[in-house]
Design a protein around this motif. Structure first.
Motif, PDB file in Angstrom:
ATOM      1  N   SER A 138      27.258  78.417  38.028  1.00  0.00           N
ATOM      2  CA  SER A 138      27.134  77.648  39.262  1.00  0.00           C
ATOM      3  C   SER A 138      26.080  76.553  39.144  1.00  0.00           C
ATOM      4  CB  SER A 138      26.775  78.581  40.429  1.00  0.00           C
ATOM      5  OG  SER A 138      27.810  79.487  40.688  1.00  0.00           O
ATOM      6  N   GLU A 139      24.959  76.886  38.505  1.00  0.00           N
ATOM      7  CA  GLU A 139      23.887  75.904  38.321  1.00  0.00           C
ATOM      8  C   GLU A 139      24.330  74.772  37.402  1.00  0.00           C
ATOM      9  OE1 GLU A 139      20.524  78.137  37.024  1.00  0.00           O
ATOM     10  OE2 GLU A 139      20.033  78.878  39.040  1.00  0.00           O
ATOM     11  N   MET A 140      25.082  75.130  36.365  1.00  0.00           N
ATOM     12  CA  MET A 140      25.626  74.097  35.468  1.00  0.00           C
ATOM     13  C   MET A 140      26.549  73.158  36.231  1.00  0.00           C
ATOM     14  SD  MET A 140      26.538  75.983  31.867  1.00  0.00           S
ATOM     15  CE  MET A 140      27.165  74.456  31.167  1.00  0.00           C
ATOM     16  N   LEU A 141      27.401  73.756  37.052  1.00  0.00           N
ATOM     17  CA  LEU A 141      28.328  72.967  37.852  1.00  0.00           C
ATOM     18  C   LEU A 141      27.570  72.063  38.819  1.00  0.00           C
ATOM     19  CD1 LEU A 141      31.274  72.397  38.823  1.00  0.00           C
ATOM     20  CD2 LEU A 141      30.898  74.199  40.511  1.00  0.00           C
ATOM     21  N   MET A 142      26.549  72.628  39.480  1.00  0.00           N
ATOM     22  CA  MET A 142      25.752  71.870  40.429  1.00  0.00           C
ATOM     23  C   MET A 142      25.084  70.670  39.749  1.00  0.00           C
ATOM     24  SD  MET A 142      24.560  71.809  43.623  1.00  0.00           S
ATOM     25  CE  MET A 142      24.755  73.486  44.206  1.00  0.00           C
ATOM     26  N   GLN A 143      24.511  70.908  38.590  1.00  0.00           N
ATOM     27  CA  GLN A 143      23.833  69.832  37.859  1.00  0.00           C
ATOM     28  C   GLN A 143      24.815  68.731  37.458  1.00  0.00           C
ATOM     29  OE1 GLN A 143      21.585  71.129  34.452  1.00  0.00           O
ATOM     30  NE2 GLN A 143      21.295  69.057  33.666  1.00  0.00           N
ATOM     31  N   GLN A 144      25.962  69.123  36.919  1.00  0.00           N
ATOM     32  CA  GLN A 144      26.948  68.137  36.484  1.00  0.00           C
ATOM     33  C   GLN A 144      27.520  67.371  37.682  1.00  0.00           C
ATOM     34  OE1 GLN A 144      27.234  67.309  33.528  1.00  0.00           O
ATOM     35  NE2 GLN A 144      29.152  66.202  33.261  1.00  0.00           N
ATOM     36  N   MET A 145      27.724  68.081  38.782  1.00  0.00           N
ATOM     37  CA  MET A 145      28.223  67.427  39.996  1.00  0.00           C
ATOM     38  C   MET A 145      27.240  66.351  40.460  1.00  0.00           C
ATOM     39  SD  MET A 145      27.725  67.230  43.525  1.00  0.00           S
ATOM     40  CE  MET A 145      26.773  68.681  43.953  1.00  0.00           C
ATOM     41  N   ARG A 146      25.961  66.679  40.491  1.00  0.00           N
ATOM     42  CA  ARG A 146      24.949  65.723  40.955  1.00  0.00           C
ATOM     43  C   ARG A 146      24.833  64.522  40.025  1.00  0.00           C
ATOM     44  NH1 ARG A 146      20.425  70.278  42.595  1.00  0.00           N
ATOM     45  NH2 ARG A 146      21.118  70.595  44.742  1.00  0.00           N
ATOM     46  N   GLU A 147      25.043  64.761  38.735  1.00  0.00           N
ATOM     47  CA  GLU A 147      24.892  63.672  37.756  1.00  0.00           C
ATOM     48  C   GLU A 147      26.093  62.746  37.713  1.00  0.00           C
ATOM     49  OE1 GLU A 147      24.065  65.452  34.010  1.00  0.00           O
ATOM     50  OE2 GLU A 147      22.021  66.089  34.548  1.00  0.00           O
ATOM     51  N   THR A 148      27.271  63.237  38.073  1.00  0.00           N
ATOM     52  CA  THR A 148      28.491  62.438  37.874  1.00  0.00           C
ATOM     53  C   THR A 148      29.119  61.901  39.161  1.00  0.00           C
ATOM     54  OG1 THR A 148      29.882  64.429  37.912  1.00  0.00           O
ATOM     55  CG2 THR A 148      29.067  63.705  35.766  1.00  0.00           C
ATOM     56  N   THR A 149      28.876  62.560  40.290  1.00  0.00           N
ATOM     57  CA  THR A 149      29.565  62.151  41.521  1.00  0.00           C
ATOM     58  C   THR A 149      28.835  61.017  42.228  1.00  0.00           C
ATOM     59  OG1 THR A 149      28.398  63.806  42.860  1.00  0.00           O
ATOM     60  CG2 THR A 149      30.482  64.468  41.855  1.00  0.00           C
TER      61      THR A 149
END
Length: 239
Positions: free
Chosen positions: A92-103
């Motif tokens: 979940s944390e990986m997803l959260m980080q990637q979401m914040r960086e790409t969206t």
């Protein structure tokens, strides 16, 4: 003594009058602060200053985020077997980080029908469907190469998790945008989210995390993607 009481009363009235006349920040600025805090964990101080019941709203944001993360973990793994809590948190944390960086997002328009401001966000959310497709495709290839994987559910889950951990950092935002409208209003110089918008808030989160507006839309898209996945021919399985 009476005169002193009159002066104090006048000062109190003045303070109440001034606080009651505090002017709210512009709607567009408030709309940006809301998303920056809710999704990107930024401008938290500005959010506390400019939004009424900010603590209550923050709790709602955390609840929505937690609900999505739980659904994401169980939904992607598609298994009745319990996933290790620590491992689920890491994903979940990986997803959260990637979401914040790409969206990204922008405010498409703001319309006012007093006292309500209708804010329409245009969101380029994380491409969760691409993550799903790539992860399942890779999993099927590995199963084809080693049929032993399907004989033990724990091993299968571990393999799926490992694939997701590899894939998440490679996934970008969707090319297409998703629109979500949220209603805001001003109350005594501070902004509020209009009551009864649980569905809109859920759609807002889902738009950032998956590029889609509803769980039903996401489920249907995943089912369709699953039916379209083709595993490249790899020859005979090794086991």
């Amino acid at each position: 003594m009476k005169k002193t009481g009159t002066v104090i009363g006048a000062l109190l009235f003045m303070l109440l009058f001034i606080s009651g006349c505090t002017k709210a920040i512009p709607a567009e600025e408030a709309a940006n602060i809301l998303i920056d805090t809710m999704i990107y964990d930024q401008q938290t101080e500005a959010f506390q200053i400019n939004f009424a019941n900010s603590e209550e709203l923050t709790e709602i944001f955390v609840e929505q985020r937690t609900l999505f993360e739980e659904n994401f973990t169980q939904g992607i793994l598609q298994t009745g077997e319990a996933v290790d809590e620590q491992l689920a948190m890491e994903i979940s944390e990986m997803l959260m980080q990637q979401m914040r960086e790409t969206t990204s997002y922008q405010i498409k328009n703001i319309t006012e029908t007093k006292p309500i401001y209708h804010v329409t966000y245009e969101i380029q959310g994380f491409n969760l469907l691409q993550l799903f497709k790539e992860s399942i495709t890779e999993l099927l290839v590995r199963i084809q190469n080693d049929n032993e994987l399907v004989k033990d559910e724990k091993t299968l889950i571990a393999t799926t998790v490992a694939i997701m951990q590899e894939k998440i950092p490679t996934i970008e935002a969707n090319d297409t945008s998703t629109e979500v409208t949220l209603q805001l209003k001003v109350n005594r110089g501070k902004w509020e989210i209009v009551n009864g918008q649980d569905e809109s808030l859920a759609s807002l989160y889902l738009a950032f995390f998956s590029g889609m507006r509803s769980q039903e839309e996401l489920t249907n898209a995943m089912t369709e993607a699953l039916n379209e996945i083709e595993v490249p021919s790899m020859g005979e399985p090794t086991n």
